[in-house]
Design a protein around this motif. Structure first.
Motif, PDB file in Angstrom:
ATOM      1  N   GLN B  38      15.819   9.438   7.494  1.00  8.61           N
ATOM      2  CA  GLN B  38      14.810   9.147   6.471  1.00  8.61           C
ATOM      3  C   GLN B  38      14.593   7.649   6.354  1.00  8.61           C
ATOM      4  O   GLN B  38      15.528   6.873   6.486  1.00  8.61           O
ATOM      5  N   ILE B  39      13.338   7.261   6.081  1.00 14.27           N
ATOM      6  CA  ILE B  39      13.048   5.837   5.916  1.00 14.27           C
ATOM      7  C   ILE B  39      12.740   5.551   4.447  1.00 14.27           C
ATOM      8  O   ILE B  39      11.912   6.220   3.844  1.00 14.27           O
ATOM      9  N   ARG B  40      13.465   4.598   3.890  1.00 16.41           N
ATOM     10  CA  ARG B  40      13.193   4.165   2.515  1.00 16.41           C
ATOM     11  C   ARG B  40      12.704   2.735   2.562  1.00 16.41           C
ATOM     12  O   ARG B  40      13.206   1.938   3.354  1.00 16.41           O
ATOM     13  N   ARG B  41      11.759   2.419   1.668  1.00 13.29           N
ATOM     14  CA  ARG B  41      11.292   1.041   1.635  1.00 13.29           C
ATOM     15  C   ARG B  41      11.805   0.315   0.416  1.00 13.29           C
ATOM     16  O   ARG B  41      12.088   0.925  -0.624  1.00 13.29           O
ATOM     17  N   GLY B  42      11.965  -0.978   0.572  1.00 13.89           N
ATOM     18  CA  GLY B  42      12.461  -1.778  -0.542  1.00 13.89           C
ATOM     19  C   GLY B  42      11.984  -3.207  -0.414  1.00 13.89           C
ATOM     20  O   GLY B  42      11.202  -3.541   0.494  1.00 13.89           O
ATOM     21  N   GLN B  43      12.445  -4.025  -1.333  1.00 15.71           N
ATOM     22  CA  GLN B  43      11.956  -5.396  -1.423  1.00 15.71           C
ATOM     23  C   GLN B  43      13.128  -6.318  -1.736  1.00 15.71           C
ATOM     24  O   GLN B  43      14.022  -5.935  -2.481  1.00 15.71           O
ATOM     25  N   VAL B  44      13.122  -7.532  -1.157  1.00 18.26           N
ATOM     26  CA  VAL B  44      14.226  -8.473  -1.367  1.00 18.26           C
ATOM     27  C   VAL B  44      14.099  -9.106  -2.751  1.00 18.26           C
ATOM     28  O   VAL B  44      13.087  -9.714  -3.074  1.00 18.26           O
ATOM     29  N   LEU B  45      15.141  -8.946  -3.550  1.00 21.94           N
ATOM     30  CA  LEU B  45      15.128  -9.498  -4.898  1.00 21.94           C
ATOM     31  C   LEU B  45      15.825 -10.839  -4.975  1.00 21.94           C
ATOM     32  O   LEU B  45      15.602 -11.622  -5.881  1.00 21.94           O
ATOM     33  N   GLU B  46      16.749 -11.044  -4.055  1.00 21.08           N
ATOM     34  CA  GLU B  46      17.471 -12.299  -4.046  1.00 21.08           C
ATOM     35  C   GLU B  46      17.908 -12.534  -2.620  1.00 21.08           C
ATOM     36  O   GLU B  46      18.315 -11.600  -1.925  1.00 21.08           O
ATOM     37  N   THR B  47      17.786 -13.757  -2.157  1.00 22.13           N
ATOM     38  CA  THR B  47      18.178 -14.026  -0.786  1.00 22.13           C
ATOM     39  C   THR B  47      19.012 -15.290  -0.711  1.00 22.13           C
ATOM     40  O   THR B  47      18.701 -16.293  -1.348  1.00 22.13           O
ATOM     41  N   THR B  48      20.117 -15.225   0.004  1.00 24.95           N
ATOM     42  CA  THR B  48      20.913 -16.422   0.276  1.00 24.95           C
ATOM     43  C   THR B  48      21.136 -16.448   1.779  1.00 24.95           C
ATOM     44  O   THR B  48      20.674 -15.552   2.498  1.00 24.95           O
ATOM     45  N   SER B  49      21.841 -17.462   2.249  1.00 19.26           N
ATOM     46  CA  SER B  49      21.984 -17.582   3.702  1.00 19.26           C
ATOM     47  C   SER B  49      22.830 -16.456   4.310  1.00 19.26           C
ATOM     48  O   SER B  49      22.697 -16.158   5.480  1.00 19.26           O
ATOM     49  N   ASP B  50      23.684 -15.792   3.525  1.00 17.88           N
ATOM     50  CA  ASP B  50      24.501 -14.756   4.155  1.00 17.88           C
ATOM     51  C   ASP B  50      24.347 -13.350   3.571  1.00 17.88           C
ATOM     52  O   ASP B  50      24.806 -12.386   4.165  1.00 17.88           O
TER      53      ASP B  50
END
Lengths: 585, 468
Positions: B38-50
């Motif tokens: 199954q494919i679920r979609r989402g969105q990045v809420l917070e991003t750091t280098s790792d």
């Protein structure tokens, strides 16, 4: 300044993390320095430094920005460009001119990473020096003037951080803002363009006690709760109670030389209304378009939250600059709650320990700092100028016990409490006369007594007493009905009704009624007082109260506000009331 | 080219945390593939280098640490084309009407950019909704955002449908110019039954052809609700500002949207604001509501009617409160009027349209409109006040004047507000009913109306009749 192109962003550091408007980076920078973030060069400001990690609040939308992108520091705090061209302009929260942005972006929508200076650097201004070779000038001194708009002469001053000295050259003619107009013997070159960090107050010699009112043309304000030139006022109220209309009325009619209107986190259409209306409206003192004395700062609610935080500082710095020229400036901030919320939002992203209702613990300090920049000053160049600050507050649910209202009330000296009940019955301005106050009343009375009428304060006191008595009587009426009251009290209620309807209410959308001079304010009140005195005489002589309140001329009291030639109208009305009543006994 | 990660470290509520070794953009779209395909979609809420935090739209059920994560390298986009008109999509923009795939003419970021306040045009074109309580007292204009504040169990949907069905711009009709009109309907967390009610009405009246419907139902994932209004408004902007349509956007129910925001905030362990809602809810709501308006030099417009249900009918609750501070007024549905059978049960006293003043008057509606509306407000407010008093002292104890106001308030509700959900009254009719009612009061009481207008419209006989 950034151009929004990849090559332009120097890599002074790299982004480590992104969370909404808060970005952390491995960057060596000073606190409050302006930085450009990511390959698009989004504008931001350093707000925290912890070891190697520098935290930045970004003034633009950060979607798509990722770790590893470059960060450039300018090594300078957030500044505004000061010089001719600020009036008749509309800026966002970091002083980017919105008209220029529209042209540069070629779109009605605000794109990212585009910057423009706050004043047009290419425009030519006609400079006339006021100093000659051999004169000695000090920081803050006025060296010449520029006719900026029909209404306002822009004074060119020696920047406060200059040393000053002897003038070796002063030229008149047409110059751009960055060309030297006056040269000093120590090599300092004075241009029409200054920069000033927004979070720092511009220096002044002395803060004085204000004694002159900022005449607003609004009966309830001038008549009951006046604000001084250099004073501070807060207008709290739930939505729909008329904060913005009151602010607009002040921006239109207040007798300030310069108006700085900060739309902080409010509606886009409201700003558009100002932009469309003001050029067509006449300044009541000069007859020129109102925009000639106005600077607008529009950071609407959907524009980036960090720029909302800075918008009030941008506004007050511009206000202080005009104050330095010796002008009386009025600054309207609509709404300071949105500013406080912007602080809260940033603070919570920084995971700071929250104070009351999630607001940062420094909320009270920031509010106090801001309002303290208001005042009536003796400037460093010896002129006198003032900055009056009128802040709207939008308390959640209309509850005045919340932190922003409470902390504001501890600082400001005028409080105009808006009331949802009054607004609901379309009593406008919906300013509650029992809750509101002005601590300037006593110090302004001499001015009103000298310039309007000598019994100004006595007549006002009569109005206050009558309204207070009405409030008490209304409680009884709620229980037993009006007819159960003795006749004299019924008459008081009737007089108070005219005070509310003919005097306190004012129609902001009526061509004539929208502005009411203090003289007219006095005359309307006088007419009601005449009725009061004559009516009580008649009552004492045995005339029944129904007959007194039923006289034909009485409803005309409600029409004085819309009369242009009110003096004649009031004279006639007062005579008619007296003769009608005297005929009854 | 896209890298696949199998590095999920934590799954919590709607959030998935994963480790990454390459930079990922903030708000970037993510696809998560579960072991069963199954494919679920989402969105990045917070991003750091790792590492990154991902908000999954379709729910995290079934995702495990072995699931793979793909970053698509772009933010959420809406596929846009004029052919969307007549289509029904789900809450994340996929067709659910069995029709063909969408062939996009353009793909646009759903976050949307703020309209430059300098480029806006102040809304001043009167929209006739055919509802007296709105047209007469709280006039809607093109480009306005005017929410309906309601509470559970009230007929707010009927009112929204009535407006969608009846809304016209009389000025344009007179000139014979038929403007292109479209309805965008964004449903967030409404029940299947409510959805059916809307769809049936759309189909019955043929409105579906000029509508785009986004359906996130009550049993669809809550996080998807944060997408639905953005997809709807991106579509509205495309139709309005690129294709010249006059778009009416109905968003219902904003309360469910805010609940979803709170859910995500709680999962992220954010410092909550009032009643647990996130501190940035004002900004977030503003980014939706402010996507209404007119732009200088453009034909199209976006008018928004968001609907929200006030929890326990409390207008100071953060959702109506923040909404009221952003929108240009509000229409309030009153449960008491509803139980009296008044249709639509609009309480005009706390209702408000901020843009009314510039949209009415001579040449727009009628010269007496503003004064009549003011006077009706004042008189109804006075009558309302007296009702409390009557409960205590009885009608006999009141003066003749007070009794007139009481009668006025009753008739105002029964004749002016009451009209049913199918009656379409034009503005003339609305104002004439207003004068019928005002003529119950003595002329001298009409202190908010210009004397000339009183002469022109006041019905002398009416007043005599009442007194008799």
């Amino acid at each position: 300044m950034s151009q929004g192109q990849t090559s332009d962003v120097r890599e002074d550091g790299v982004i480590e993390s992104v969370s909404g408007p808060v970005v952390t980076a491995d960057l060596d920078a000073r606190m409050n320095d302006v930085v450009y973030v990511g390959s698009e060069g989004l504008m931001g400001e350093v707000i925290e430094i912890e070891g190697d990690v520098t935290t930045i609040q970004v003034y633009e939308e950060t979607s798509g920005v990722s770790s590893g992108e470059p960060v450039e520091t300018t090594g300078q705090p957030l500044t505004v460009d000061l010089g001719p061209g600020m009036l008749d302009s509309i800026y966002d929260g970091v002083q980017r001119p919105l008209q220029v942005l529209e042209e540069k972006m070629n779109s009605a929508f605000l794109d990212r990473g585009v910057d423009a200076p706050g004043i047009d650097l290419d425009e030519l201004w006609e400079f006339t020096p006021e100093v000659a070779e051999g004169d000695t000038v000090e920081p803050g001194d006025i060296v010449g003037t520029v006719p900026e708009t029909r209404t306002i002469d822009h004074k060119v001053m020696v920047p406060p951080d200059y040393e000053g000295g002897e003038v070796v050259e002063a030229e008149s003619g047409n110059f751009t803002v960055d060309e030297t107009v006056v040269e000093l013997d120590n090599g300092e070159e004075i241009t029409m363009h200054q920069e000033w960090p927004v979070r720092q107050q511009r220096p002044a010699s002395e803060k004085q006690t204000p004694t002159e009112p900022l005449v607003s043309g609004q009966r309830i304000l001038d008549g009951l709760f006046p604000i001084a030139k250099g004073g501070t006022a807060a207008i709290p109220g739930p939505f729909g109670s008329g904060k913005t209309v009151t602010q607009h009325q002040l921006a239109k009619w207040a007798d300030a030389d310069i108006v700085v209107y900060v739309g902080c986190g409010e509606r886009g259409n409201e700003m558009t209304e100002v932009i469309e209306d003001f050029p067509d409206l006449e300044d009541p003192t000069t007859g020129n378009p109102l925009m000639d004395r106005t600077t607008l700062i529009a950071n609407t609610s959907n524009m980036p939250v960090a720029a909302r935080e800075s918008s009030v500082y941008t506004g007050i710095t511009i206000a202080e600059y005009f104050r330095d020229m010796g002008y009386n400036v009025a600054l309207m901030a609509d709404s300071t709650s949105r500013w406080a919320e912007a602080m809260r939002e940033i603070s919570s992203r920084l995971e700071e320990m929250p104070g009351e209702e999630g607001y940062p613990a420094y909320l009270a300090a920031r509010l106090a700092e801001f309002y303290e920049r208001a005042g009536y000053f003796e400037n460093v160049n010896g002129t006198e100028g003032s900055v009056s600050v009128i802040g709207a507050v939008s308390p959640p649910g209309g509850d005045f016990s919340e932190p922003v209202t409470q902390n504001t009330l501890r600082i400001v000296k005028t409080f105009w409490a808006l009331d949802a009940d009054l607004a609901e019955r379309r009593h406008f301005p919906a300013i509650n006369w029992t809750e509101s106050y002005s601590l300037y009343r006593d110090q302004l009375d001499p001015w009103f007594e000298e310039n309007v009428e000598s019994d100004w304060s006595e007549q006002r006191q009569w109005a206050i007493d009558t309204l207070d008595e009405e409030a008490e009587l209304q409680e009884i009426v709620q229980l037993v009905g009006k007819d159960a009251l003795p006749e004299d009290q019924q008459l008081t209620l009737e007089v108070a009704r005219y005070l509310r309807e003919a005097w306190l209410q004012q129609n902001a959308f009526h061509d004539v009624d929208t502005y009411c001079s203090p003289e007219k304010t006095y005359r309307i009140l006088g007419a009601i007082k005449t009725f009061n005195d004559e009516a009580f005489d008649a009552l004492d002589a045995g005339v029944p109260v129904e007959e007194i309140t039923d006289i034909e001329s009485l409803p005309r009291l409600n029409r004085i506000g819309v009369q242009e030639d009110y003096n004649e109208f009031v004279d006639e009305l007062e005579e008619d009331i007296a003769s009608e009543l005297r005929e009854m006994y | 080219m896209q890298k696949e990660y199998k590095t999920i470290t934590e799954i919590s509520g709607p959030l998935v945390f994963a480790e990454v070794d390459e930079p990922v953009g903030y708000n970037e779209i993510v696809e998560i593939e579960t072991p069963d395909g199954q494919i679920r979609r989402g969105q990045v809420l917070e991003t750091t280098s790792d590492h990154v935090a991902i908000q999954v739209f379709e729910g995290t059920g079934g995702i495990d640490r072995k699931s793979s994560v793909r970053f698509l390298g772009e933010t959420m986009k809406m596929k846009l084309t004029e052919d969307l008109l007549g289509r029904v999509l789900d809450g994340s923009g996929q067709p659910i009407d069995g029709g063909p795939e969408i062939e996009p003419d353009k793909r646009e970021d759903i976050v949307g950019e703020a309209i430059n306040p300098y480029s806006r045009e102040y809304p001043a074109e009167f929209i006739q909704t055919g509802v007296s309580a709105i047209d007469g007292m709280n006039t809607l204009v093109r480009g306005q955002k005017l929410p309906i504040f309601s509470s559970s169990g009230q007929p707010h949907n009927d009112l929204a449908l009535q407006i969608a069905r009846q809304a016209t711009v009389p000025e344009e009709e007179k000139e014979g110019g038929e403007s292109e009109f479209a309805v965008i309907f964004g449903a967030m967390g409404i029940t299947a039954e409510e959805a059916n009610e809307f769809m049936d009405d759309f189909e019955r009246t043929g409105a579906l052809e000029r509508s785009v419907v986004f359906m996130n139902l009550a049993d669809d994932p809550a996080t998807e609700r944060t997408l639905t209004p953005r997809l709807a408004l991106t579509t509205a902007e495309y139709l309005a500002f690129e294709k010249g349509y006059h778009v009416l956007t109905i968003l219902t129910d904003m309360t469910n949207y805010c609940e979803a925001l709170r859910e995500i905030g709680a999962a992220r362990e954010e410092v909550p604001g009032r009643r647990g809602y996130p501190g940035y809810m004002y900004t977030d709501l503003a980014q939706l509501y402010e996507r209404a308006g007119r732009i200088k030099g453009q034909d199209g417009s976006i008018t928004q009617i968001p609907i929200l249900t006030m929890p326990s009918d409390d207008i100071t609750h953060p959702i109506p409160d923040l909404t009221g501070y952003i929108t240009e007024g509000q229409i309030i549905i009153d449960p008491d009027l509803n139980s009296q059978g008044i249709k639509p049960p609009i309480n005009v006293l706390p209702s408000l349209s901020r843009l009314m003043d510039d949209g009415i008057g001579e040449g727009l509606t009628r010269a007496d409109h503003a004064d009549v509306s003011d006077q009706l407000y004042a008189a109804y407010a006075e009558g309302e006040d007296l009702r409390d008093l009557v409960n205590i002292v009885g009608r006999e104890a009141l003066s003749e004047r007070d009794n007139k106001y009481l009668d006025f308030a009753d008739r105002f509700e029964a004749e002016f507000v009451q009209q049913g959900f199918t009656t379409d009254r034009d503005i003339e009719e609305t104002l004439e009913i207003g004068w019928d009612l005002l003529s119950m009061l003595p002329k001298e009481e009409l202190n908010r109306i210009d004397e000339d207008l009183i002469e022109e419209h006041y019905r002398e006989d009416e007043s005599v009749e009442v007194e008799a």
